[in-house]
Design an enzyme around this catalytic site. Structure first.
Site, mmCIF file in Angstrom:
data_model
loop_
_atom_site.group_PDB
_atom_site.id
_atom_site.type_symbol
_atom_site.label_atom_id
_atom_site.label_comp_id
_atom_site.label_asym_id
_atom_site.label_seq_id
_atom_site.Cartn_x
_atom_site.Cartn_y
_atom_site.Cartn_z
ATOM 1 N N THR A 153 44.019 1.375 81.118
ATOM 2 C CA THR A 153 42.881 0.835 80.277
ATOM 3 C C THR A 153 42.522 2.185 79.532
ATOM 4 O O THR A 153 43.124 2.482 78.658
ATOM 5 C CB THR A 153 42.095 0.344 80.926
ATOM 6 O OG1 THR A 153 41.337 1.103 81.996
ATOM 7 C CG2 THR A 153 41.980 -1.169 81.647
ATOM 8 N N LYS A 179 46.302 3.508 88.521
ATOM 9 C CA LYS A 179 45.468 3.237 87.285
ATOM 10 C C LYS A 179 43.915 3.635 87.590
ATOM 11 O O LYS A 179 43.453 3.048 88.841
ATOM 12 C CB LYS A 179 45.506 2.398 86.226
ATOM 13 C CG LYS A 179 45.022 0.803 86.636
ATOM 14 C CD LYS A 179 43.677 0.860 86.671
ATOM 15 C CE LYS A 179 43.079 0.976 85.467
ATOM 16 N NZ LYS A 179 41.611 0.939 85.166
ATOM 17 N N THR A 190 38.639 2.509 94.391
ATOM 18 C CA THR A 190 37.990 2.632 93.180
ATOM 19 C C THR A 190 39.107 2.498 91.905
ATOM 20 O O THR A 190 38.921 3.382 90.894
ATOM 21 C CB THR A 190 36.779 3.492 92.843
ATOM 22 O OG1 THR A 190 37.457 4.925 93.249
ATOM 23 C CG2 THR A 190 35.728 3.372 93.513
ATOM 24 N N GLU A 276 36.839 9.197 82.400
ATOM 25 C CA GLU A 276 36.639 8.994 81.249
ATOM 26 C C GLU A 276 35.973 10.252 80.311
ATOM 27 O O GLU A 276 34.871 10.680 80.804
ATOM 28 C CB GLU A 276 36.025 7.788 81.139
ATOM 29 C CG GLU A 276 36.677 6.618 81.198
ATOM 30 C CD GLU A 276 36.032 5.303 81.470
ATOM 31 O OE1 GLU A 276 36.629 4.018 81.355
ATOM 32 O OE2 GLU A 276 34.907 5.289 81.511
ATOM 33 N N ASN A 402 32.213 4.841 76.962
ATOM 34 C CA ASN A 402 31.620 3.448 77.559
ATOM 35 C C ASN A 402 30.900 2.502 76.729
ATOM 36 O O ASN A 402 30.372 1.528 77.040
ATOM 37 C CB ASN A 402 31.113 3.725 78.844
ATOM 38 C CG ASN A 402 32.138 3.789 79.996
ATOM 39 O OD1 ASN A 402 32.765 3.011 80.478
ATOM 40 N ND2 ASN A 402 32.705 5.388 80.180
ATOM 41 N N SER A 407 34.352 -3.648 72.923
ATOM 42 C CA SER A 407 34.853 -3.873 71.539
ATOM 43 C C SER A 407 36.079 -2.842 71.216
ATOM 44 O O SER A 407 36.460 -3.385 70.054
ATOM 45 C CB SER A 407 33.524 -3.545 70.554
ATOM 46 O OG SER A 407 33.058 -2.274 70.629
#
Length: 407
Positions: A153, A179, A190, A276, A402, A407
């Site tokens: 992702t 992933k 997680t 991230e 995040n 979107s």
């Protein structure tokens, strides 16, 4: 043990495929298949979050039932979490479509999903993708790599690993893909991780090997403190190595468990380092502890501290944040006996001794903390136990990713 190229297709009899089904993304692959030429013993560990995604419930049922698993269908983009009876029904539809396309039992299909919570899977796109996957599957290492890419992702790179060992005179391979980048916090597990092996092993031994290992690997990573609704690790063993069947507690079991640990730890660290917005893998070692439990509490507290993570992002040796995190970890220790070190490829430096700062070079500390992999070691001088946790720095990038994830 030898590290080899590949991931989920490295072991005998395993095939993989990927495709762009358009489930959410329009510019990349978003579905993967892992397939075994023969049914597999299956083990699994799953999120402890009370809110569990439909695929988690589906896989828990399969693993508990003892059904042999022959295929795993994974999609990215939509998590199929908080989707009620309709979402679970889509798991049934997925298994049925995979069974028809692959000529296997519906009970032999495991499912993984990752992505946005609360949206329903576009089942028509998913079932169309399954037909493509069934036609494209093969045992090539490249197909395994492409499958690892398709389950990403916000990950910045695929994560795969494989090793070879010898069991009873036979070559046995353990490989896997994973992933994970956000919504990562230690509580089994997680992220998504799929491990394959051609070992002949009892279901009991397979499950125990996995369950015993996650506490020292996936459960010791954190990116942001959020335990996902979809966390799943599946371990499949098809027995095609034709080794003497591995029994729990045997010498062969120990060899297999070590190989599994190597793969799991590698994948766990890759997830932690790919947090991230992250620029560095942050490793924390708690040593000189009186128990493993104490060591884990200390290491996890530091690796989860947002203040410490931002200090690592700024290459700032703000050691007080580390000692503070240790203090609220729940573990008992004497702060006036703690030694702390920072280490990376750029060198090693001691920052505090017996709880107080040394006359160290801030410039040298900054240089050490500027590497892409940084280790902090805290010695509490209470015993011989130790534990290691992995995380990452915290940057503006995490917020940017995040804030508009849906979107």
């Amino acid at each position: 043990m030898d590290m080899i190229k590949g991931g989920v297709t490295a072991a005998k009899g395993f095939e993989a495929a990927s495709t762009a089904a358009g489930i959410k993304y329009t510019d990349r692959t978003d579905m993967a298949l892992v397939y075994s030429q023969v049914p597999c013993e299956a083990a699994g560990t799953f999120t402890k979050n009370v809110v569990k995604a439909a695929p988690v419930k589906w896989d828990q049922k399969i693993v508990k039932s003892g059904c042999k698993v022959q295929a795993v269908i994974v999609n990215s983009g939509i998590a199929n979490a908080c989707t009620g009876a309709e979402g679970y029904g889509y798991c049934e539809d997925t298994a049925k479509a995979a069974a028809e396309a692959l000529g296997i039992s519906e009970d032999g299909v495991a499912i993984g999903s990752t992505g946005v919570i609360g949206r329903q899977i576009p089942i028509d796109k998913l079932t169309a993708g399954i037909k493509v996957l069934a036609e494209m599957k093969d045992h090539s290492l490249s197909n395994g790599t492409e499958a690892a890419k398709a389950i990403m992702t916000t990950d910045t790179a695929e994560k795969e690993m494989a090793v070879e060992i010898e069991v009873g005179g036979k070559k046995v391979t353990v490989g896997g893909m994973a992933k994970g980048s956000g919504m990562i916090h230690p509580d089994m597990c997680t992220m998504l991780s799929f491990i394959t092996t051609d070992a002949a092993i009892t279901k009991e031994a397979l499950q125990k090997a996995l369950s015993e290992d996650v506490d020292d690997t996936y459960n010791m990573i954190s990116v942001d403190g959020d335990t996902s609704t979809n966390d799943t690790v599946l371990l499949l063993a098809n027995g095609l190595a034709e080794n003497p069947q591995i029994q729990y507690g045997s010498d062969d079991y120990k060899i297999f468990a070590e190989a599994l640990h190597t793969v799991n730890e590698y994948l766990a660290k890759k997830i932690a380092g790919d947090g991230e917005g992250a620029t560095a893998l942050f490793e924390v070692k708690a040593v000189g502890c009186e128990s493993t439990e104490q060591a884990k509490l200390l290491a996890k507290a530091v690796v989860c501290s947002n203040l410490t993570k931002t200090a690592i992002a700024g290459h700032d040796a703000n050691w007080g944040r580390i000692l503070c995190a240790m203090g609220y970890s729940g573990a008992q220790f004497d702060p006036e006996k703690v030694d702390l070190y920072f280490e990376s490829k750029a060198g090693k430096i001691q920052i505090i001794e017996n709880g107080t700062a040394l006359d160290y070079s801030e410039a040298e500390a900054t240089k050490i903390l500027s590497e892409p992999e940084v280790t902090a070691t805290a010695d509490v001088k209470m015993g011989s136990c130790a534990a290691t946790a992995w995380g990452c720095d915290l940057t503006h990038g995490y917020i940017e990713i995040n804030a508009d994830y849906r979107s």
